[in-house]
Design an enzyme around this catalytic site. Structure first.
Site, PDB file in Angstrom:
ATOM      1  N   ALA A  93       0.595  -1.119  -0.080  1.00  0.00           N
ATOM      2  CA  ALA A  93      -0.179  -0.005   0.059  1.00  0.00           C
ATOM      3  C   ALA A  93       0.791   1.215   0.027  1.00  0.00           C
ATOM      4  O   ALA A  93       1.995   1.253   0.349  1.00  0.00           O
ATOM      5  CB  ALA A  93      -0.970   0.011   1.324  1.00  0.00           C
ATOM      6  N   THR A 132      -6.465  -0.820   8.200  1.00  0.00           N
ATOM      7  CA  THR A 132      -5.981   0.140   9.203  1.00  0.00           C
ATOM      8  C   THR A 132      -7.391   0.487  10.121  1.00  0.00           C
ATOM      9  O   THR A 132      -8.495   0.672   9.494  1.00  0.00           O
ATOM     10  CB  THR A 132      -5.311   1.468   8.591  1.00  0.00           C
ATOM     11  N   ASP A 133      -7.171   1.164  11.354  1.00  0.00           N
ATOM     12  CA  ASP A 133      -8.258   1.760  11.999  1.00  0.00           C
ATOM     13  C   ASP A 133      -8.743   2.992  11.730  1.00  0.00           C
ATOM     14  O   ASP A 133      -9.639   3.430  11.859  1.00  0.00           O
ATOM     15  CB  ASP A 133      -7.850   1.946  13.588  1.00  0.00           C
ATOM     16  N   GLU A 134      -7.868   3.524  10.511  1.00  0.00           N
ATOM     17  CA  GLU A 134      -8.166   5.139  10.107  1.00  0.00           C
ATOM     18  C   GLU A 134      -9.512   5.034   9.431  1.00  0.00           C
ATOM     19  O   GLU A 134     -10.090   5.771   9.137  1.00  0.00           O
ATOM     20  CB  GLU A 134      -7.050   5.522   9.356  1.00  0.00           C
ATOM     21  N   TYR A 173      -5.732   8.613   2.107  1.00  0.00           N
ATOM     22  CA  TYR A 173      -5.321   7.399   2.514  1.00  0.00           C
ATOM     23  C   TYR A 173      -6.382   6.464   3.289  1.00  0.00           C
ATOM     24  O   TYR A 173      -6.711   5.337   2.626  1.00  0.00           O
ATOM     25  CB  TYR A 173      -4.145   7.746   3.555  1.00  0.00           C
ATOM     26  N   SER A 174      -7.040   7.129   4.176  1.00  0.00           N
ATOM     27  CA  SER A 174      -7.980   6.243   4.586  1.00  0.00           C
ATOM     28  C   SER A 174      -9.183   5.601   3.775  1.00  0.00           C
ATOM     29  O   SER A 174      -9.780   4.704   3.840  1.00  0.00           O
ATOM     30  CB  SER A 174      -8.520   6.763   6.131  1.00  0.00           C
ATOM     31  N   LYS A 182      -8.039   3.140   1.607  1.00  0.00           N
ATOM     32  CA  LYS A 182      -8.022   1.531   2.598  1.00  0.00           C
ATOM     33  C   LYS A 182      -9.310   1.116   2.541  1.00  0.00           C
ATOM     34  O   LYS A 182      -9.528  -0.040   2.644  1.00  0.00           O
ATOM     35  CB  LYS A 182      -7.348   1.771   3.990  1.00  0.00           C
TER      36      LYS A 182
HETATM   37  P1  NAD Z   1       5.157   0.919   4.098  1.00  0.00           P
HETATM   38  O1  NAD Z   1       4.947   2.174   3.373  1.00  0.00           O
HETATM   39  O2  NAD Z   1       6.337   1.025   5.028  1.00  0.00           O
HETATM   40  O3  NAD Z   1       5.475  -0.169   3.311  1.00  0.00           O
HETATM   41  C1  NAD Z   1       4.740  -0.526   2.056  1.00  0.00           C
HETATM   42  C2  NAD Z   1       5.225  -1.597   1.286  1.00  0.00           C
HETATM   43  O4  NAD Z   1       4.288  -1.769   0.051  1.00  0.00           O
HETATM   44  C3  NAD Z   1       6.644  -1.002   0.667  1.00  0.00           C
HETATM   45  O5  NAD Z   1       7.744  -1.933   0.660  1.00  0.00           O
HETATM   46  C4  NAD Z   1       6.320  -0.602  -0.837  1.00  0.00           C
HETATM   47  O6  NAD Z   1       7.405  -0.808  -1.568  1.00  0.00           O
HETATM   48  C5  NAD Z   1       5.112  -1.588  -0.988  1.00  0.00           C
HETATM   49  N1  NAD Z   1       4.518  -1.302  -2.237  1.00  0.00           N
HETATM   50  C6  NAD Z   1       3.729  -0.033  -2.561  1.00  0.00           C
HETATM   51  N2  NAD Z   1       3.005  -0.143  -3.493  1.00  0.00           N
HETATM   52  C7  NAD Z   1       3.089  -1.241  -4.054  1.00  0.00           C
HETATM   53  C8  NAD Z   1       2.508  -1.642  -5.301  1.00  0.00           C
HETATM   54  N3  NAD Z   1       1.822  -1.149  -5.949  1.00  0.00           N
HETATM   55  N4  NAD Z   1       2.878  -3.268  -5.351  1.00  0.00           N
HETATM   56  C9  NAD Z   1       3.590  -3.893  -4.600  1.00  0.00           C
HETATM   57  N5  NAD Z   1       4.178  -3.416  -3.433  1.00  0.00           N
HETATM   58  C10 NAD Z   1       4.093  -2.170  -3.302  1.00  0.00           C
HETATM   59  O7  NAD Z   1       3.773   0.635   5.018  1.00  0.00           O
HETATM   60  P2  NAD Z   1       3.687  -0.056   6.309  1.00  0.00           P
HETATM   61  O8  NAD Z   1       3.659   0.829   7.415  1.00  0.00           O
HETATM   62  O9  NAD Z   1       4.632  -1.215   6.548  1.00  0.00           O
HETATM   63  O10 NAD Z   1       2.256  -0.708   5.942  1.00  0.00           O
HETATM   64  C11 NAD Z   1       1.844  -1.906   5.828  1.00  0.00           C
HETATM   65  C12 NAD Z   1       0.455  -2.107   5.808  1.00  0.00           C
HETATM   66  O11 NAD Z   1      -0.203  -1.959   6.882  1.00  0.00           O
HETATM   67  C13 NAD Z   1      -0.263  -1.067   4.679  1.00  0.00           C
HETATM   68  O12 NAD Z   1      -1.384  -1.934   3.990  1.00  0.00           O
HETATM   69  C14 NAD Z   1      -1.017   0.001   5.720  1.00  0.00           C
HETATM   70  O13 NAD Z   1      -2.028   0.617   5.165  1.00  0.00           O
HETATM   71  C15 NAD Z   1      -1.272  -0.997   6.833  1.00  0.00           C
HETATM   72  N6  NAD Z   1      -1.141  -0.394   8.093  1.00  0.00           N
HETATM   73  C16 NAD Z   1      -0.090   0.441   8.598  1.00  0.00           C
HETATM   74  C17 NAD Z   1      -0.236   1.175   9.653  1.00  0.00           C
HETATM   75  C18 NAD Z   1       1.162   2.024  10.466  1.00  0.00           C
HETATM   76  O14 NAD Z   1       1.123   2.308  11.303  1.00  0.00           O
HETATM   77  N7  NAD Z   1       2.155   1.676   9.620  1.00  0.00           N
HETATM   78  C19 NAD Z   1      -1.332   0.972  10.747  1.00  0.00           C
HETATM   79  C20 NAD Z   1      -2.335   0.258  10.115  1.00  0.00           C
HETATM   80  C21 NAD Z   1      -2.288  -0.338   8.941  1.00  0.00           C
HETATM   81  P1  TYD Z   2       1.771   9.440  11.345  1.00  0.00           P
HETATM   82  O1  TYD Z   2       2.826   8.756  11.856  1.00  0.00           O
HETATM   83  O2  TYD Z   2       1.984  10.447   9.835  1.00  0.00           O
HETATM   84  O3  TYD Z   2       0.634   8.489  11.324  1.00  0.00           O
HETATM   85  P2  TYD Z   2      -1.086   8.859  11.028  1.00  0.00           P
HETATM   86  O4  TYD Z   2      -1.372   9.945  10.540  1.00  0.00           O
HETATM   87  O5  TYD Z   2      -1.362   7.456   9.943  1.00  0.00           O
HETATM   88  O6  TYD Z   2      -1.582   8.410  12.495  1.00  0.00           O
HETATM   89  O7  TYD Z   2       1.362  10.580  12.390  1.00  0.00           O
HETATM   90  C1  TYD Z   2       1.064  10.192  13.686  1.00  0.00           C
HETATM   91  C2  TYD Z   2       0.335  11.618  14.274  1.00  0.00           C
HETATM   92  O8  TYD Z   2       1.519  12.490  14.412  1.00  0.00           O
HETATM   93  C3  TYD Z   2      -0.699  12.290  13.426  1.00  0.00           C
HETATM   94  O9  TYD Z   2      -1.653  12.505  14.479  1.00  0.00           O
HETATM   95  C4  TYD Z   2       0.064  13.338  12.744  1.00  0.00           C
HETATM   96  C5  TYD Z   2       1.166  13.601  13.872  1.00  0.00           C
HETATM   97  N1  TYD Z   2       2.437  14.203  13.238  1.00  0.00           N
HETATM   98  C6  TYD Z   2       2.883  15.342  13.820  1.00  0.00           C
HETATM   99  O10 TYD Z   2       2.478  15.802  14.871  1.00  0.00           O
HETATM  100  N2  TYD Z   2       3.914  15.831  13.199  1.00  0.00           N
HETATM  101  C7  TYD Z   2       4.725  15.278  12.151  1.00  0.00           C
HETATM  102  O11 TYD Z   2       5.577  15.506  11.558  1.00  0.00           O
HETATM  103  C8  TYD Z   2       4.164  13.834  11.477  1.00  0.00           C
HETATM  104  C9  TYD Z   2       4.811  13.197  10.362  1.00  0.00           C
HETATM  105  C10 TYD Z   2       2.857  13.402  12.078  1.00  0.00           C
END
Ligand code: NAD
Ligand code: TYD
Length: 354
Positions: free
Chosen positions: A83, A134-136, A160-161, A164
C-alpha cells in the site's frame, strides 16, 4: 509441511517484520514488492542468502506477474501489506493511493480469485487471502467516545483512509460474491524498528539527533493508540491460522497517547541515551496542522483477545525505548533511507509549515 506465503509489500516496515517472523517459523515466503521509496531490501538483509525467501520486484496491479507467481509457487495464503501508507503524502498526491490501494488490490483480488477457483481440494478450502488494513477507516473519535470495534461504521476522512476503506470493501465483496476465503485485520498506529522516517516516531528521533525542529502538528493534542510492529505481526499470523473466514479483527496495543506526550517521551529517552547540554525537548516546534487531521484513534481489540487468545507482548514505554535504541544502533540503515528523494519530501511537507 511448511506453508508457502505470497506476501505483498514485504519489504516495507510492517511487511518486513512479518516476513522475518514467518521465516523464523519456517514458512517459505514469496515477497512481491514494488520497492517504492518505502520498500527497502535492507529491511531483509538477514535473509539475503535464504533460499526460502524470494523477493520479486513488482506491482500488485500487474495481473500477469501475480498470475505467474501463483501458478509457480502455489501459495497456501496471500497476505496483502502492499500500500501507499502515509496520510501526508495522500494529501499531496491522492491518486497514487487510489492506484495501489484501490486498483492494485482489486487486480490482486481478481487474479487470486481466478487462480483459487481452479484449485483442487483440500487446497481450495484451506487457502486464505488476508488483507492488512487500518483503524483509520473508522474515522475520528472524540475524547470520551468508545474505542473502534469491528462493527463501527466506516467513515474515512483522508485520501489514505478512504483508499484503504475502498480496498477493505472490495476484499469483503470478493468473499460475499465469489466466496474467496478472506480475512481482514484493522490495526492502530505501529511503531518499532525499520519504520521509514516520514512517520511521527522515527521522524522525531532523527530530527532530535540532528538538532532539527521537532514539528508537532497543531497543538499536539491528537491521540493515537500505539501498537508494537512485532505484536501486530504475531496477531496477523494468528488470524491467518485461526481466524474465521469472512471476518475482520481489530488489533491494538492498549496505548493511547497524545502526540505531544509521545514526542516528549522520545526526548526524555534520548536525554538518557545521548545526553545533550541543550535539551531535546527544546527543539519541539508547533507547526501548521494537517488538513482534516483525525483527532483520536483507539482500538477495542477484545474480539481477537477473546476469540483467538492474542494479546500484545510489548508495553509502549519499553517498546518505545527499545525503538529509540534501535535507531541509535543502526546508522547505516538510516543513511541509506535518507536519500535525495527523502530530502525532497521533507521540503515539500514541512517547507511551507513554518
Ligand atoms: P510501508 O509504506 O512501510 O510499506 C509499504 C510497502 O508496500 C513498501 O515496501 C512498498 O514498496 C510496497 N508497495 C507499495 N506499492 C506497491 C505496489 N503497487 N505493489 C507492490 N508493492 C507495493 O507501509 P507499512 O507501514 O509497512 O504498512 C503496511 C500495511 O499496513 C499497509 O497496507 C498499511 O495501510 C497498513 N497499516 C499500517 C499502519 C502503520 O502504522 N504503519 C497501521 C495500520 C495499517
Ligand atoms: P503518522 O505517523 O503520520 O501516522 P497517522 O497519520 O497515520 O496516524 O502521524 C501520527 C500522528 O503524529 C498524527 O496525529 C500526525 C502527527 N504528526 C505530527 O504531529 N508531526 C509530524 O511531523 C508527523 C509526520 C505526524
Amino acid at each position: 509441511m511448511a506453508k508457502t506465503l505470497l506476501v505483498t509489500g514485504g519489504a516495507g516496515f510492517i511487511g518486513s517484520c512479518f516476513v522475518l517472523q514467518a521465516r523464523a517459523r519456517g514458512e517459505r515466503v514469496i515477497n512481491l514488492d514494488k520497492l517504492t521509496y518505502a520498500g527497502n531490501p535492507d529491511n531483509l538483509a538477514s535473509l539475503v542468502n535464504d533460499p526460502d525467501h524470494i523477493l520479486v520486484q513488482g506491482d500488485i496491479g500487474n495481473a500477469e506477474l501475480v498470475g505467474l507467481l501463483l501458478s509457480q509457487y502455489k501459495p497456501d495464503a496471500v497476505v496483502n501489506f502492499a500500500a501507499e501508507s502515509h496520510v501526508d503524502r495522500s494529501i499531496i498526491d491522492p491518486e497514487a493511493f487510489v492506484r495501489t490501494n484501490v486498483l492494485g488490490t482489486s487486480t490482486l483480488l481478481r487474479v487470486v480469485k481466478n487462480w483459487w477457483q481452479n484449485l483442487d481440494e483440500p487446497a481450495r478450502s484451506s487457502f486464505r487471502f488476508l488483507h492488512v488494513s487500518t483503524d483509520e477507516v473508522f474515522g475520528a473519535l472524540k475524547p470520551g467516545d468508545p474505542a473502534f470495534c469491528e462493527t463501527t461504521p466506516y467513515s474515512p476522512n483522508s485520501p489514505y483512509s478512504a483508499s484503504k476503506a475502498a480496498s477493505d470493501h472490495l476484499v469483503r465483496a470478493f468473499h460475499e460474491t465469489y466466496k474467496l476465503p478472506i480475512l481482514i485485520t484493522n490495526c492502530s498506529n505501529n511503531y518499532g524498528p525499520r519504520q521509514f522516517p516520514e512517520k511521527l516516531i522515527p521522524l522525531m528521533i532523527l530530527n532530535a539527533l540532528d538538532g532539527n525542529a521537532l514539528p508537532v502538528y497543531g497543538t499536539g493534542s491528537n491521540i493515537r493508540d500505539w501498537l508494537h510492529v512485532e505484536d501486530h505481526c504475531s496477531a496477523i499470523a494468528l488470524v491467518l491460522e485461526k481466524g474465521l473466514v469472512g471476518e475482520s479483527y481489530n488489533i491494538g496495543g492498549h496505548s493511547e497517547r497524545t502526540n505531544l506526550e509521545v514526542v516528549k517521551t522520545i526526548c526524555a529517552i534520548l536525554q538518557d541515551e545521548v545526553p545533550s547540554p541543550t535539551r531535546y525537548a527544546d527543539q519541539i516546534t508547533f507547526v501548521e496542522d494537517r488538513p482534516g487531521h483525525d483527532f483520536r484513534y483507539a482500538i477495542d481489540c477484545s474480539k481477537i483477545e477473546r476469540e483467538l487468545g492474542w494479546k500484545p507482548a510489548h508495553s509502549f514505554d519499553t517498546g518505545l525505548a527499545d525503538t529509540v535504541r534501535w535507531y541509535l544502533a543502526n546508522e547505516e540503515w538510516i543513511e541509506n533511507v535518507r536519500s535525495g528523494a527523502y530530502l525532497d519530501w521533507i521540503d515539500s511537507n514541512y517547507g511551507h509549515r513554518g
